[in-house]
Design a protein around this motif. Structure first.
Motif, short mmCIF file in Angstrom:
data_model
loop_
_atom_site.label_atom_id
_atom_site.label_comp_id
_atom_site.label_asym_id
_atom_site.label_seq_id
_atom_site.Cartn_x
_atom_site.Cartn_y
_atom_site.Cartn_z
N ASP A 1 10.66 -47.38 12.64
CA ASP A 1 11.39 -47.57 11.60
C ASP A 1 12.50 -46.47 10.98
N SER B 1 17.23 -39.53 3.14
CA SER B 1 18.22 -40.59 4.01
C SER B 1 18.27 -41.83 3.04
N ALA B 2 19.59 -42.53 3.37
CA ALA B 2 19.84 -43.71 2.89
C ALA B 2 19.53 -44.93 3.71
N HIS B 3 19.11 -44.45 4.78
CA HIS B 3 18.73 -45.46 5.96
C HIS B 3 17.73 -46.32 5.56
N GLU B 4 17.91 -47.87 5.76
CA GLU B 4 17.09 -48.91 5.06
C GLU B 4 15.70 -48.54 5.56
N GLY B 5 15.45 -48.42 6.96
CA GLY B 5 13.90 -48.39 7.48
C GLY B 5 13.54 -47.22 6.97
N THR B 6 14.11 -46.06 6.95
CA THR B 6 13.45 -44.70 6.57
C THR B 6 12.95 -44.95 4.98
N VAL B 7 14.08 -45.58 4.15
CA VAL B 7 13.73 -45.46 2.70
C VAL B 7 12.26 -46.45 2.51
N ALA B 8 12.24 -47.34 3.45
CA ALA B 8 11.01 -48.44 3.25
C ALA B 8 9.74 -47.27 3.73
N ARG C 1 8.49 -44.87 1.40
CA ARG C 1 7.90 -45.44 -0.17
C ARG C 1 6.47 -44.92 -0.11
#
Ligand code: HAM
Length: 424
Positions: free
Chosen positions: A192, A211-218, A221
């Motif tokens: 991810d 990171s602002a990358h969506e998968g990374t942010v998720a 969490r």
């Protein structure tokens, strides 16, 4: 003239007019606040041995990997234009034996720095920072004082919509074991993650929080949080920093995801941002770097400090502009009709100019061959209080405030202007 004219290189700029005046205000406020708190000025060279930054800032950081202006000098040494000020200050601390002075040694600087970054609003390749470093004490009061001082500076510069985020990275031991756990979490979620995060799992896993990358942010969490795993001494230190900030009335948010772009931090880290700034919202930040001096070959020495970007402070601020300095005496020349010896008049006028300056007046002289009318207009433009028009038979001194004028012996003009100014 022919051909193309030159422009300042991309990511650099000229400082002119109001901007220059605003910087003068900034410097005087920074000096008053920091010297008032016992910080002494330090300036280090614009370039240093490349190794200082590689070792000090950290080989895994963006700064060292991609952003340094590095060159080889005539003797084949690798030198780098300073990308930041903390490693150079630590180098100077060791080089000048400042560890033998009473601690903490508190130093501040206002200097230009260089990073090959993508240039955009608020992000430059040559930029200016004001910075403050306190070396030689791990007392949480040093942390709280340092943070509060930057808060005061931002407030005095009228920086709008300021937020302060605060965290602790713990000491070297808790960092090492945490790092392993974080790497395990990142590997388990590798599919991810953004490519650049994946590439840095080994070298710099903490940056995944940035990171602002969506998968990374998720994936981040439910990542383990360093703040939840501080050892007791680090947790106590952090609690005390918070208590001191509370006592000083400094408002902050605890942000366990706060990581900074430099490797030397231990324990307290913080960042001030301004929501008035858009994408480049970080106005200043810093933290503790208890291992850095030793890493650079000095004795084990705790340190704490910050740096703040001047361009961003001025962009987000609303400090009153400095009153533009007006001129006390404008010295002009009356060339008259016929064949006046220009050089003789010029000599006399120059004499008035230098005498006025020796007497402490702010004075300037006509040097562009203007007509008498043009000279009066120019005197007006520079806000002159008195105008002295030096002629062949003496000098006319004109009071621009009440319009009065008198014919004087050229030798007595400065005296008369001084008397007038003193009567104000
Ligand atoms: P830094 O976060 O890399 O920290 O930079 C501090 C501040 O400098 C930033 O918050 C930003 O305002 C400004 N800044 C950084 N890069 C640029 C740029 N390219 N253009 C304009 N402004 C910029 C340090 O440099 C550490 N030495 C701070 C420190 C001191 N930590 C402990 N002591």
């Amino acid at each position: 003239m022919s051909g193309e004219h030159f422009k300042a290189p991309r990511g650099t700029y000229d400082v002119l007019g109001e901007d220059a005046a605003a910087r003068v205000v900034f410097e005087s406020k920074a000096r008053a606040i920091l010297e008032g708190a016992g910080y002494e000025r330090i300036e280090t060279p614009a370039f240093e041995a490349t190794e200082l930054f590689a070792r000090g800032v950290g080989v895994s950081t963006d700064i060292v990997q991609k952003e340094m202006y590095t060159f080889t000098d005539g003797s084949g040494r690798s030198l780098t234009l300073r990308p930041e000020g903390t490693a150079p200050v630590c180098r100077a601390y060791v080089e000048h034996g400042m560890h033998k002075a009473p601690q903490p040694v508190k130093l501040w600087y206002l200097s230009n720095f260089f990073r090959y970054e993508r240039a955009q609003k608020g992000r430059f390749r040559e930029f200016w920072q004001v910075g403050a470093e306190a070396l030689g004490s791990d007392d949480p009061a040093v942390d709280a004082e340092s943070i509060a001082l930057l808060g005061t500076l931002l407030e005095e510069m009228g920086v709008r919509e300021v937020r302060l985020r605060l965290s602790s990275l713990g000491g070297a031991d808790s960092r090492a074991s945490y790092r392993e756990r974080l790497q395990k979490h990142l590997r388990a979620n590798e599919a991810d993650l953004a490519e650049e995060v994946r590439e840095r799992i080994e070298l710099n896993p903490l940056r995944a929080f940035d990171s602002a990358h969506e998968g990374t942010v998720a994936a981040m969490r439910d990542a383990p949080r360093l703040l939840d795993e501080l050892d007791p001494a680090d947790a106590d230190h952090f609690a005390e920093v918070q208590a001191l900030l509370d006592r000083a009335g400094v408002r902050y948010e605890i942000d366990p995801t706060l990581v900074r772009g430099l490797d030397y931090y231990t324990r307290t880290v913080f960042e001030f941002s301004s929501d008035a700034l858009g994408a480049q919202s970080g106005v200043g930040g810093g933290g503790r770097y208890d291992g850095l001096v030793e890493q650079l070959g000095g004795p084990a020495t705790p340190g704490m400090g910050w740096a703040a970007g001047i361009e961003r402070i001025l962009l987000a601020g609303s400090a009153p502009a400095a009153a533009s300095a007006s001129v006390d005496l404008y010295v002009g020349l009356d060339m008259g009709e016929g064949d006046v010896a220009r050089s003789a008049l010029s000599l006399a006028a120059f004499g008035v100019l230098t005498e006025a300056r020796s007497a402490g007046l702010r004075a300037c002289m006509e040097m562009a061959g203007r007509s008498l009318k043009g000279q009066m207009r120019q005197a007006d433009r520079v806000g002159a209080r008195y105008v002295a028009i030096v002629g062949q038979d003496g000098t006319v001194l004109k009071d621009m405030q009440d319009g009065g004028q008198e014919m004087l012996d050229t030798d007595t003009v400065v005296h008369a202007a001084l008397r007038g100014l003193r009567d104000l």
